[in-house]
Scaffold this motif. Structure first.
Motif, PDB file in Angstrom:
ATOM      1  N   ARG A  42       0.834  -1.196   0.000  1.00 12.93           N
ATOM      2  CA  ARG A  42       0.000   0.000   0.000  1.00 12.93           C
ATOM      3  C   ARG A  42       0.881   1.264   0.000  1.00 12.93           C
ATOM      4  O   ARG A  42       1.080   1.880  -1.037  1.00 12.93           O
ATOM      5  N   ASP A  43       1.497   1.586   1.141  1.00 11.90           N
ATOM      6  CA  ASP A  43       2.296   2.813   1.217  1.00 11.90           C
ATOM      7  C   ASP A  43       3.488   2.725   0.261  1.00 11.90           C
ATOM      8  O   ASP A  43       3.829   3.700  -0.424  1.00 11.90           O
ATOM      9  N   LEU A 105      -6.635  -0.104   3.919  1.00 11.33           N
ATOM     10  CA  LEU A 105      -6.671   1.290   4.365  1.00 11.33           C
ATOM     11  C   LEU A 105      -7.887   1.999   3.783  1.00 11.33           C
ATOM     12  O   LEU A 105      -8.256   1.772   2.622  1.00 11.33           O
ATOM     13  N   HIS A 129      -8.306  -0.345   8.449  1.00 15.34           N
ATOM     14  CA  HIS A 129      -7.465   0.744   8.957  1.00 15.34           C
ATOM     15  C   HIS A 129      -8.048   2.077   8.459  1.00 15.34           C
ATOM     16  O   HIS A 129      -8.002   2.370   7.264  1.00 15.34           O
ATOM     17  N   TYR A 131      -8.328   6.323   8.716  1.00 15.71           N
ATOM     18  CA  TYR A 131      -7.506   7.455   9.155  1.00 15.71           C
ATOM     19  C   TYR A 131      -8.148   8.769   8.745  1.00 15.71           C
ATOM     20  O   TYR A 131      -8.964   8.817   7.818  1.00 15.71           O
ATOM     21  N   SER A 177      -5.595   5.726  12.619  1.00 19.87           N
ATOM     22  CA  SER A 177      -4.382   6.558  12.574  1.00 19.87           C
ATOM     23  C   SER A 177      -4.751   8.034  12.544  1.00 19.87           C
ATOM     24  O   SER A 177      -5.472   8.471  11.636  1.00 19.87           O
ATOM     25  N   GLU A 179      -3.617  10.704  11.113  1.00 18.96           N
ATOM     26  CA  GLU A 179      -2.616  10.976  10.079  1.00 18.96           C
ATOM     27  C   GLU A 179      -2.015  12.356  10.296  1.00 18.96           C
ATOM     28  O   GLU A 179      -2.687  13.242  10.820  1.00 18.96           O
ATOM     29  N   SER A 180      -0.763  12.531   9.894  1.00 14.84           N
ATOM     30  CA  SER A 180       0.032  13.741  10.135  1.00 14.84           C
ATOM     31  C   SER A 180       0.188  14.015  11.636  1.00 14.84           C
ATOM     32  O   SER A 180       0.261  15.171  12.074  1.00 14.84           O
ATOM     33  N   ASN A 213      -2.552   3.626  15.717  1.00  9.96           N
ATOM     34  CA  ASN A 213      -1.309   3.759  14.954  1.00  9.96           C
ATOM     35  C   ASN A 213      -0.883   5.227  14.957  1.00  9.96           C
ATOM     36  O   ASN A 213      -1.652   6.109  14.579  1.00  9.96           O
ATOM     37  N   PRO A 215       1.405   7.643  13.338  1.00  9.66           N
ATOM     38  CA  PRO A 215       2.333   7.748  12.206  1.00  9.66           C
ATOM     39  C   PRO A 215       3.293   8.933  12.294  1.00  9.66           C
ATOM     40  O   PRO A 215       2.925  10.016  12.761  1.00  9.66           O
ATOM     41  N   THR A 217       4.034  10.703   9.819  1.00  9.06           N
ATOM     42  CA  THR A 217       3.627  10.891   8.422  1.00  9.06           C
ATOM     43  C   THR A 217       4.718  11.637   7.677  1.00  9.06           C
ATOM     44  O   THR A 217       5.112  11.258   6.579  1.00  9.06           O
ATOM     45  N   HIS A 248       4.285   4.039  12.754  1.00  9.58           N
ATOM     46  CA  HIS A 248       4.335   4.013  11.291  1.00  9.58           C
ATOM     47  C   HIS A 248       5.298   5.111  10.847  1.00  9.58           C
ATOM     48  O   HIS A 248       4.881   6.128  10.311  1.00  9.58           O
ATOM     49  N   HIS A 250       7.905   7.363   8.846  1.00  8.22           N
ATOM     50  CA  HIS A 250       8.529   7.679   7.557  1.00  8.22           C
ATOM     51  C   HIS A 250       9.910   8.244   7.865  1.00  8.22           C
ATOM     52  O   HIS A 250      10.260   8.461   9.029  1.00  8.22           O
TER      53      HIS A 250
HETATM   54  O1  KIV Z   1       2.116   7.985   6.689  1.00 13.44           O
HETATM   55  C1  KIV Z   1       0.959   7.984   7.100  1.00 13.44           C
HETATM   56  O2  KIV Z   1       0.544   8.784   7.928  1.00 13.44           O
HETATM   57  C2  KIV Z   1       0.057   6.983   6.551  1.00 13.44           C
HETATM   58  C3  KIV Z   1      -1.250   6.834   7.213  1.00 13.44           C
HETATM   59  C4  KIV Z   1      -2.308   6.521   6.264  1.00 13.44           C
HETATM   60  C5  KIV Z   1      -1.114   5.831   8.309  1.00 13.44           C
HETATM   61  O3  KIV Z   1       0.442   6.253   5.655  1.00 13.44           O
END
Ligand code: KIV
Ligand code: ZN
Length: 561
Positions: A42-43, A105, A129, A131, A177, A179-180, A213, A215, A217, A248, A250
């Motif tokens: 996915r990601d 997701l 999941h 978000y 999640s 997100e951000s 979760n 993240p 992000t 999660h 990055h």
């Molecule tokens: O990086 C991120 O925040 C995501 C979310 C969808 C979990 O991929």
């Protein structure tokens, strides 16, 4: 604005939690593996120049299962036809083992959630999941909504997941999640997560636990700041024992692995990431590195990377990405030493290991045994270029060809190999190194070629007889006499060829070549001005090998090599 001033347009974009807990920093490393969730399909996939085809996704998915992932985010089925079709293929072709849970997701939006549930029909185990974005920047710039409105999106999404799961009579697990998160005030992210959990009312049974979760992000802080945020969420999350706290990360600041490791110390239970760190921008965190870091500390990561070269091959083929030569544990060059001093230490460390047989690995410069990830000592660890030295070439000759030359000869040979590499300006492969050894030292026949010798034991124990040489095409026979056979021939050659040397050294060992065995003899002689000349002789007969070694050394002295 000059580049020197450009930094003034930046400032920190993260928020410290209201309580700072640093107790996690006293822990050394996690003593058990987290739950791993692969988000490659996915990601990872959404960041590829050419996303994987359905067949490529199937191959990658099967590889993830084989490695040991029990949770795999297989896509965002409402976002593309391929993702939808892929999930259907997994379900309809019964490709999901009972102990593997697929994860999908979805944004917290009604029509997207509904389509996701449609795609999931028939799945035995699944994690849905959901978000929505919670950061200050997204609230202000993208959604133009208040904190309460953003929280409501999450709560509505959570409710819909619950309702549709009940309606489907399914047993899906839920993940949320914010997100951000890294641009969100931690106390607000916590408030939203707790509101979602209030809807889900998780229970203790493994398949009713909820996943929260957190993240990274976009990575905005140093890893200890993220760990403080995780520690805060960990200690203030409602239903904590009924929640799996997931990370999660990055890798925007290059600290994805550190975020994960410190986050685990701070209380997280689960990591979402990808193989080799593929993913949006600088990638998701590389699960291979985190897992192998654990492995290297003696902790079982629960993932099998014993055939890393095969994994790299599959990954590179289906993603069209490249694993960097320096990628931890997986890169082509990560176990390789070119430099002489490193090679020497590795060769000595390997010998020490073979002799002492210690129960823990401690070879210098090799954080793990390359064989544990399917790499080879002779082709991967020691590679020869103009920076290499005696330790490295000696190691290759011994490991690959069973040639264990005397220490001083290694030095002589090391210089020769180095200068060839320097001259050709290239790395030398083991067969080229062997060829240099062969051409330079073994059974050298110019200008003197050994034809035969016959020596008989005398009543006083000495040896006497003759030695036959071919010199510039002519056959010549010389009388020989001495304390032993080698001594007799050495005397004959010095007397008849007008050469002088001293300090003859001799050693030998057997050499297995295929099914047969040969003897390899090494001789050094010291000529005029103290220069030492080495020669080697190879033959099925040990005495012949020693005489050939002597003739080789003399020929090399004659040539001034
Ligand atoms: O990086 C991120 O925040 C995501 C979310 C969808 C979990 O991929
Ligand atoms: Zn992500």
């Amino acid at each position: 604005m000059t580049t020197m001033q450009a930094h003034t347009k930046y400032s920190k974009g993260y928020y410290l939690p209201p309580e700072i807990d640093l107790s996690w920093a006293k822990k050394e490393f996690p003593d058990h593996a987290p739950t791993w969730c692969s988000v490659d399909l996915r990601d990872g996939n959404q960041a590829l120049v050419i996303p994987m085809s359905l067949d490529e996704k199937i191959e990658f998915y099967k590889t993830l299962v084989k490695i040991g992932f029990k949770e795999i985010e297989v896509g965002f089925p409402a976002a593309s036809e391929t993702e939808y079709a892929f999930l259907r293929r997994l379900i309809e072709n019964d490709l999901i083992p009972d102990d593997v849970t697929v994860q999908v997701l979805t944004q917290a939006r009604e029509h997207i959630i509904k389509k996701t549930f449609e795609a999931l029909k028939g799945a035995k185990n699944a994690i849905v999941h959901v978000y929505n974005s919670t950061s200050v920047a997204q609230r202000e710039q993208v959604f133009k909504m208040s904190k309460d409105e953003i929280k409501q999106i999450a709560v509505d999404g959570a409710k819909l997941l619950l309702d549709l799961t009940r309606e489907a009579g399914a047993n899906y697990r839920f993940e949320y999640s914010p997100e951000s998160f890294t641009g969100t005030e931690p106390e607000y992210a916590l408030e939203v997560c707790n509101a979602v959990l209030d809807v889900w009312q998780p229970t203790l049974s493994e398949n009713r636990k909820a996943i929260i979760n957190i993240p990274v992000t976009v990575e905005m802080s140093m890893p200890h700041i993220y760990a403080m945020q995780v520690a805060y969420i960990n200690s203030h999350l409602k239903y904590r024992d009924k929640v799996v706290l997931s990370l999660h990360p990055h890798n925007d600041r290059g600290c994805g692995v550190a975020d994960s490791e410190m986050g685990l110390l701070a209380g997280a239970d689960r990591i979402e990431g990808t193989l080799f760190g593929n993913g949006e921008r600088t990638g998701n965190v590389d699960i291979v590195t985190i897992a192998m870091n654990m492995f290297a500390l003696g902790v079982d990561p629960g993932l099998d990377f014993t055939n890393m070269p095969e994994l790299v091959e599959i990954y590179e083929r289906v993603t069209r990405m490249r694993v960097h030569d320096r990628q931890p544990y997986a890169g082509n060059l990560v176990f390789t030493a070119f430099s002489g001093s490193h090679q020497d230490a590795i060769a000595k460390g390997m010998h020490w290991k073979d002799e002492k047989n210690p129960d823990k690995w401690s070879v210098p410069y090799l954080p793990i045994d390359p064989k544990d990830v399917g790499r080879e000592y002779d082709s991967d660890v020691i590679r020869i270029n103009s920076q290499s030295g005696k330790g490295g070439v000696g190691f290759i000759m011994e490991q690959r060809y069973g040639i264990n030359m005397p220490k001083k000869m290694r030095e002589d040979f090391g210089y020769r190999v180095k200068s060839v590499s320097d001259r050709k300006h290239k790395e030398l492969m083991p067969d080229e190194i062997y060829q240099i050894f062969h051409d330079e030292y073994i059974n050298v026949e110019n200008p003197y070629k050994l034809i035969d010798f016959l020596l008989k034991k005398q009543p006083d124990g000495t040896r006497a007889g003759s030695v036959d040489l071919e010199i510039e095409g002519k056959h010549q026979t010389f009388e020989a006499r001495g304390n032993g056979r080698l001594d007799a021939i050495s005397n004959a050659l010095q007397e008849n060829l007008g050469i002088k040397y001293r300090d003859l050294t001799y050693s030998e060992h057997a050499l297995e070549i295929g099914q047969s065995s040969k003897a390899l003899a090494y001789i050094s002689i010291t000529g005029h001005g103290g220069k030492v000349y080495w020669g080697a002789g190879m033959d099925t007969d040990i005495i012949t090998a020693s005489i050939l070694a002597l003739v080789s050394a003399i020929n090399r002295m004659k040539a001034g090599s």
